[in-house]
Design an enzyme around this catalytic site. Sequence first.
Site, short mmCIF file in Angstrom:
data_model
loop_
_atom_site.label_atom_id
_atom_site.label_comp_id
_atom_site.label_asym_id
_atom_site.label_seq_id
_atom_site.Cartn_x
_atom_site.Cartn_y
_atom_site.Cartn_z
NE ARG A 22 -2.26 1.32 3.47
CZ ARG A 22 -1.75 2.52 3.64
NH1 ARG A 22 -2.34 3.67 3.10
NH2 ARG A 22 -1.19 2.95 5.00
CB CYS A 160 -5.02 1.60 12.62
SG CYS A 160 -4.42 1.73 11.01
NE ARG A 180 -6.71 -2.32 9.80
CZ ARG A 180 -5.72 -1.75 9.04
NH1 ARG A 180 -4.61 -2.22 8.82
NH2 ARG A 180 -5.80 -0.44 8.43
CG HIS A 221 4.09 -1.62 10.88
ND1 HIS A 221 3.18 -2.01 10.95
CD2 HIS A 221 4.21 -0.17 10.51
CE1 HIS A 221 2.23 -1.00 10.72
NE2 HIS A 221 2.74 -0.08 10.28
CB ILE A 222 10.03 0.69 12.79
CG1 ILE A 222 9.74 0.52 14.41
CG2 ILE A 222 10.87 1.89 12.57
CD1 ILE A 222 11.03 0.44 15.23
CE1 TYR A 223 4.83 2.00 6.43
CE2 TYR A 223 4.10 3.07 8.62
CZ TYR A 223 3.97 2.42 7.22
OH TYR A 223 2.55 2.25 7.36
N1 LIG Z 1 1.18 5.70 8.28
C1 LIG Z 1 0.55 6.15 8.97
N2 LIG Z 1 0.65 6.22 10.44
C2 LIG Z 1 -0.18 6.34 11.29
O1 LIG Z 1 0.48 6.63 12.43
C3 LIG Z 1 -1.10 6.97 10.83
C4 LIG Z 1 -1.57 6.92 9.32
N3 LIG Z 1 -0.82 6.42 8.50
N4 LIG Z 1 -2.88 7.24 8.85
C5 LIG Z 1 -3.96 7.55 9.69
C6 LIG Z 1 -3.50 8.18 11.04
C7 LIG Z 1 -3.20 9.54 10.93
N5 LIG Z 1 -2.10 9.34 12.36
C8 LIG Z 1 -1.08 10.28 12.43
C9 LIG Z 1 -0.93 11.20 11.64
C10 LIG Z 1 0.22 12.15 11.47
C11 LIG Z 1 0.91 12.29 12.95
C12 LIG Z 1 2.02 13.04 12.96
O2 LIG Z 1 2.24 13.70 11.98
N6 LIG Z 1 2.27 13.26 14.30
C13 LIG Z 1 3.80 14.26 14.28
C14 LIG Z 1 3.13 15.63 14.68
C15 LIG Z 1 1.77 15.82 15.08
C16 LIG Z 1 1.23 17.39 15.30
O3 LIG Z 1 2.14 18.05 15.03
O4 LIG Z 1 -0.01 17.50 15.80
C17 LIG Z 1 4.38 13.82 15.47
O5 LIG Z 1 5.56 14.19 15.79
O6 LIG Z 1 3.98 12.89 16.37
C18 LIG Z 1 0.66 11.13 13.82
C19 LIG Z 1 -0.09 10.29 13.46
C20 LIG Z 1 -2.12 8.01 12.77
N7 LIG Z 1 -2.48 7.19 11.71
O1 LIG Z 2 -4.41 5.28 14.77
C1 LIG Z 2 -3.75 4.54 14.04
C2 LIG Z 2 -3.81 4.60 12.46
C3 LIG Z 2 -3.04 4.21 11.47
N1 LIG Z 2 -1.84 3.61 12.04
C4 LIG Z 2 -0.76 3.40 10.96
C5 LIG Z 2 -0.50 1.95 10.90
C6 LIG Z 2 -0.12 1.60 9.54
O2 LIG Z 2 1.22 2.14 9.19
C7 LIG Z 2 -1.03 2.67 8.76
C8 LIG Z 2 -2.04 2.08 8.32
O3 LIG Z 2 -1.77 1.28 6.97
P1 LIG Z 2 -2.60 -0.20 6.65
O4 LIG Z 2 -1.96 -0.40 5.24
O5 LIG Z 2 -4.23 0.16 6.54
O6 LIG Z 2 -2.28 -1.10 7.67
O7 LIG Z 2 -1.35 3.66 9.74
C9 LIG Z 2 -1.62 3.56 13.49
O8 LIG Z 2 -0.67 3.29 13.78
N2 LIG Z 2 -2.49 4.12 14.34
#
Ligand SMILES: Nc1nc(=O)c2c([nH]1)NC[C@@H]1CN(c3ccc(C(=O)N[C@@H](CCC(=O)O)C(=O)O)cc3)CN21
Ligand SMILES: O=c1ccn([C@H]2C[C@H](O)[C@@H](COP(=O)(O)O)O2)c(=O)[nH]1
Length: 283
Positions: A22, A160, A180, A221-223
Amino acid sequence: MKQYLDLCQRIVDEGEWVNNARTNKKCLTVINADLVYDVANNQFPLVTTRKSFWKSAIAEVLGYLRGYQNAADFRALGTKTWDANANLNQAWLDNPNRKGPDDMGLIYGALGRAFPKHDGGHVDLLQQIVDDLTNGIDNRAEILTFFHPGAFDLGCLRPCMYEHHFSLLGDTLYLNSTQRSCDVPLGLNFNMVQVYVLLALMAQITGHKPGKAYHKIVNAHIYEDQLVSMRDIQLKREPFASPKLIINPKIKTLKDIETWVTLADFSVEGYEHHDAIKYPFAV
Ligand SMILES: Nc1nc(=O)c2c([nH]1)NC[C@@H]1CN(c3ccc(C(=O)N[C@@H](CCC(=O)O)C(=O)O)cc3)CN21
Ligand SMILES: O=c1ccn([C@H]2C[C@H](O)[C@@H](COP(=O)(O)O)O2)c(=O)[nH]1
């Protein structure tokens, strides 16, 4: 905090590389982790080995509880975390079910507060749970689920943390949350806060004491592009003591959460942390 760092270290030491189709990135992955949060004693599980933007995490919970399905509504609450999934994910942009800019579709609360029934109607799972718990009822299926495989094509991302199961023992409320898929550097930083806050808030609005929250993670996981910062920076730091979360005691009902509650109703006391680390985000 220790259990978070232990999981990060376990992924670094024992993780296996898995290709994720994905996101087109490799993930260092382990299967199964069980975290426990002591809500009764206000051991707020906030990461201290980097600055954590806990307000964003709580804003997400408020949006889920309100059934929001638009990234603009989440921004109004105080978080931009859904912008990328709503607006930058090519598969979702190409999906005819997307209603336009910022639409996230039928995910999380939008689904849990209007879960489709076989007769064409909907059921508000959260309202049912709140009503039961308020009346001291635990029917052993007080489950808030966001998981509906038949509706995956109606949302920008499969949930998730897809299930929250509440239980009553006497006047103490417990929570088992299941996740998940977990982006440990970015997502889990938020998800720990969210599980904790969900139990604290639900106990407060249903008139119970909060007990423990149990958080099960399946794929942790860790990317690939996050690994160096985690292994060589964050994991080299010493954690600080757990801070405390203070929730406005005037929040007494689900209606309060739906109508007037904002991030100003939450504060954190005694948060000592290391410098921020910016982790890459995989869309
Ligand atoms: N790849 C991925 N990882 C995720 O954790 C994730 C998704 N996708 N998609 C749906 C939601 C969105 N989530 C997110 C999205 C962005 C941050 C992020 O950018 N965090 C930064 C700064 C946040 C801020 O300034 O408000 C951080 O340093 O934690 C964290 C969780 C968690 N989920
Ligand atoms: O609350 C959340 C929402 C999303 N994530 C992360 C976990 C995955 O890295 C991606 C979602 O990818 P999928 O291919 O749908 O598994 O977002 C999270 O940690 N916590």
